[in-house]
Design a protein around this motif. Structure first.
Motif, PDB file in Angstrom:
ATOM      1  N   VAL A  13      57.818  43.416  47.290  1.00  0.00           N
ATOM      2  CA  VAL A  13      57.507  44.305  46.169  1.00  0.00           C
ATOM      3  C   VAL A  13      55.996  44.393  45.956  1.00  0.00           C
ATOM      4  O   VAL A  13      55.451  45.488  45.800  1.00  0.00           O
ATOM      5  CB  VAL A  13      58.210  43.824  44.874  1.00  0.00           C
ATOM      6  CG1 VAL A  13      57.654  44.518  43.644  1.00  0.00           C
ATOM      7  CG2 VAL A  13      59.707  44.051  44.973  1.00  0.00           C
ATOM      8  N   LEU A  14      55.312  43.271  45.978  1.00  0.00           N
ATOM      9  CA  LEU A  14      53.866  43.271  45.728  1.00  0.00           C
ATOM     10  C   LEU A  14      53.096  43.976  46.843  1.00  0.00           C
ATOM     11  O   LEU A  14      52.135  44.714  46.568  1.00  0.00           O
ATOM     12  CB  LEU A  14      53.365  41.845  45.545  1.00  0.00           C
ATOM     13  CG  LEU A  14      53.799  41.174  44.247  1.00  0.00           C
ATOM     14  CD1 LEU A  14      53.477  39.692  44.278  1.00  0.00           C
ATOM     15  CD2 LEU A  14      53.158  41.841  43.053  1.00  0.00           C
ATOM     16  N   SER A  62      54.259  54.243  37.484  1.00  0.00           N
ATOM     17  CA  SER A  62      55.026  55.111  38.382  1.00  0.00           C
ATOM     18  C   SER A  62      55.111  54.515  39.779  1.00  0.00           C
ATOM     19  O   SER A  62      56.144  54.613  40.442  1.00  0.00           O
ATOM     20  CB  SER A  62      54.394  56.496  38.460  1.00  0.00           C
ATOM     21  OG  SER A  62      54.341  57.091  37.192  1.00  0.00           O
ATOM     22  N   CYS A  63      54.013  53.912  40.225  1.00  0.00           N
ATOM     23  CA  CYS A  63      54.004  53.256  41.535  1.00  0.00           C
ATOM     24  C   CYS A  63      55.010  52.109  41.562  1.00  0.00           C
ATOM     25  O   CYS A  63      55.770  51.968  42.528  1.00  0.00           O
ATOM     26  CB  CYS A  63      52.607  52.745  41.873  1.00  0.00           C
ATOM     27  SG  CYS A  63      51.397  54.035  42.201  1.00  0.00           S
ATOM     28  N   MET A  64      55.030  51.301  40.516  1.00  0.00           N
ATOM     29  CA  MET A  64      55.965  50.172  40.457  1.00  0.00           C
ATOM     30  C   MET A  64      57.401  50.678  40.409  1.00  0.00           C
ATOM     31  O   MET A  64      58.285  50.117  41.063  1.00  0.00           O
ATOM     32  CB  MET A  64      55.673  49.283  39.247  1.00  0.00           C
ATOM     33  CG  MET A  64      56.569  48.067  39.144  1.00  0.00           C
ATOM     34  SD  MET A  64      56.454  46.923  40.541  1.00  0.00           S
ATOM     35  CE  MET A  64      55.023  45.974  40.064  1.00  0.00           C
ATOM     36  N   LEU A 112      44.352  42.749  44.371  1.00  0.00           N
ATOM     37  CA  LEU A 112      44.981  41.738  43.529  1.00  0.00           C
ATOM     38  C   LEU A 112      46.453  41.559  43.912  1.00  0.00           C
ATOM     39  O   LEU A 112      46.946  40.435  44.020  1.00  0.00           O
ATOM     40  CB  LEU A 112      44.868  42.161  42.056  1.00  0.00           C
ATOM     41  CG  LEU A 112      45.489  41.250  41.015  1.00  0.00           C
ATOM     42  CD1 LEU A 112      44.730  39.927  40.944  1.00  0.00           C
ATOM     43  CD2 LEU A 112      45.490  41.939  39.667  1.00  0.00           C
ATOM     44  N   CYS A 113      47.122  42.657  44.164  1.00  0.00           N
ATOM     45  CA  CYS A 113      48.545  42.587  44.540  1.00  0.00           C
ATOM     46  C   CYS A 113      48.729  41.959  45.920  1.00  0.00           C
ATOM     47  O   CYS A 113      49.668  41.182  46.126  1.00  0.00           O
ATOM     48  CB  CYS A 113      49.166  43.978  44.515  1.00  0.00           C
ATOM     49  SG  CYS A 113      49.274  44.647  42.859  1.00  0.00           S
ATOM     50  N   VAL A 114      47.845  42.269  46.854  1.00  0.00           N
ATOM     51  CA  VAL A 114      47.926  41.659  48.187  1.00  0.00           C
ATOM     52  C   VAL A 114      47.693  40.154  48.082  1.00  0.00           C
ATOM     53  O   VAL A 114      48.420  39.361  48.677  1.00  0.00           O
ATOM     54  CB  VAL A 114      46.912  42.306  49.162  1.00  0.00           C
ATOM     55  CG1 VAL A 114      46.793  41.509  50.444  1.00  0.00           C
ATOM     56  CG2 VAL A 114      47.310  43.740  49.457  1.00  0.00           C
ATOM     57  N   MET A 115      46.701  39.760  47.301  1.00  0.00           N
ATOM     58  CA  MET A 115      46.415  38.331  47.133  1.00  0.00           C
ATOM     59  C   MET A 115      47.588  37.620  46.464  1.00  0.00           C
ATOM     60  O   MET A 115      47.962  36.513  46.852  1.00  0.00           O
ATOM     61  CB  MET A 115      45.135  38.139  46.313  1.00  0.00           C
ATOM     62  CG  MET A 115      43.894  38.590  47.041  1.00  0.00           C
ATOM     63  SD  MET A 115      42.448  38.600  45.979  1.00  0.00           S
ATOM     64  CE  MET A 115      42.079  36.873  45.938  1.00  0.00           C
ATOM     65  N   ALA A 116      48.165  38.252  45.464  1.00  0.00           N
ATOM     66  CA  ALA A 116      49.302  37.653  44.756  1.00  0.00           C
ATOM     67  C   ALA A 116      50.516  37.544  45.677  1.00  0.00           C
ATOM     68  O   ALA A 116      51.282  36.584  45.592  1.00  0.00           O
ATOM     69  CB  ALA A 116      49.647  38.472  43.523  1.00  0.00           C
ATOM     70  N   SER A 117      50.689  38.498  46.584  1.00  0.00           N
ATOM     71  CA  SER A 117      51.843  38.466  47.492  1.00  0.00           C
ATOM     72  C   SER A 117      51.749  37.296  48.467  1.00  0.00           C
ATOM     73  O   SER A 117      52.767  36.849  48.998  1.00  0.00           O
ATOM     74  CB  SER A 117      51.964  39.780  48.266  1.00  0.00           C
ATOM     75  OG  SER A 117      50.981  39.889  49.268  1.00  0.00           O
ATOM     76  N   LEU A 159      58.953  43.297  36.084  1.00  0.00           N
ATOM     77  CA  LEU A 159      58.065  43.964  37.036  1.00  0.00           C
ATOM     78  C   LEU A 159      57.634  45.340  36.529  1.00  0.00           C
ATOM     79  O   LEU A 159      56.478  45.743  36.722  1.00  0.00           O
ATOM     80  CB  LEU A 159      58.746  44.079  38.404  1.00  0.00           C
ATOM     81  CG  LEU A 159      58.854  42.772  39.185  1.00  0.00           C
ATOM     82  CD1 LEU A 159      59.766  42.947  40.389  1.00  0.00           C
ATOM     83  CD2 LEU A 159      57.483  42.283  39.614  1.00  0.00           C
ATOM     84  N   MET A 160      58.540  46.051  35.880  1.00  0.00           N
ATOM     85  CA  MET A 160      58.183  47.353  35.299  1.00  0.00           C
ATOM     86  C   MET A 160      57.129  47.171  34.208  1.00  0.00           C
ATOM     87  O   MET A 160      56.182  47.949  34.114  1.00  0.00           O
ATOM     88  CB  MET A 160      59.422  48.045  34.729  1.00  0.00           C
ATOM     89  CG  MET A 160      60.397  48.536  35.774  1.00  0.00           C
ATOM     90  SD  MET A 160      59.699  49.742  36.904  1.00  0.00           S
ATOM     91  CE  MET A 160      59.430  51.096  35.801  1.00  0.00           C
ATOM     92  N   GLU A 161      57.300  46.139  33.412  1.00  0.00           N
ATOM     93  CA  GLU A 161      56.326  45.849  32.357  1.00  0.00           C
ATOM     94  C   GLU A 161      54.967  45.491  32.972  1.00  0.00           C
ATOM     95  O   GLU A 161      53.920  45.873  32.442  1.00  0.00           O
ATOM     96  CB  GLU A 161      56.841  44.704  31.480  1.00  0.00           C
ATOM     97  CG  GLU A 161      56.040  44.450  30.245  1.00  0.00           C
ATOM     98  CD  GLU A 161      56.169  45.544  29.207  1.00  0.00           C
ATOM     99  OE1 GLU A 161      55.198  45.726  28.444  1.00  0.00           O
ATOM    100  OE2 GLU A 161      57.203  46.214  29.162  1.00  0.00           O
TER     101      GLU A 161
END
Length: 170
Positions: free
Chosen positions: A72-73, A90-92, A57-62, A110-112
């Motif tokens: 960041v993503l 923790s990863c973020m 999901l993060c790769v697609m969003a990036s 982004l933390m949220e």
């Protein structure tokens, strides 16, 4: 005498450049908030209709954005795949420390996002993303409402500071 004029021009150019740099950061902040809103919408749709795993999901969003948010993503996706840290939050946090996101509001959003993703069931994640998207929209509207005034002030402040220094030196 010519040295004084050259020095004066350099001081005005330096201070003016500083003011224009602050104006540029303000425009960059607006663009990043717009992109974050776009990313959150994309994530919401992917989760709702395809149940995409979080790293994917993060790769697609990036792929929807550029600049700092893209970095960041992608890094967030790598951290999630490695799973060295116990949770997405923790990863973020680790990613934001590495990438050096300095804007307080964007960092907080982004933390949220990291806190919401992967922590709850699907409905909880969708509600969390919706809430973050709403907060992002509010911040974006605040930035847009003051944009023209702040940019003009930064530019004038930079040039005025330069002129004031020249007057003091002459």
């Amino acid at each position: 005498m010519i040295h004084k004029w050259i020095g004066a021009l350099l001081i005005i150019a330096g201070c003016g450049g500083s003011g224009f740099s602050m104006a540029y950061r303000q425009m960059k902040r607006e663009r990043t908030l717009e992109q974050l809103e776009q990313v959150l919408t994309h994530m919401e749709c992917e989760l709702k209709y395809r149940l995409t795993p979080l790293p994917d999901l993060c790769v697609m969003a990036s792929q929807c954005v550029d600049g700092t948010l893209k970095l960041v993503l992608k890094e967030f996706s790598r951290e999630l795949e490695r799973m060295v840290l116990p949770d997405a939050y923790s990863c973020m946090q680790s990613v934001l420390n590495k990438t050096g996101v300095s804007d307080r509001d964007i960092r907080e959003l982004l933390m949220e996002t990291g806190r919401s993703l992967g922590r709850y069931d699907l409905e909880g994640q969708l509600k969390g993303i919706g809430h973050i998207k709403e907060r992002c929209s509010i911040r974006l509207e605040e930035v847009r409402a003051r944009k023209a005034e702040q940019i003009r002030c930064y530019r004038v402040l930079g040039l005025s500071a330069g002129a004031a220094l020249v007057i003091l030196m002459v």
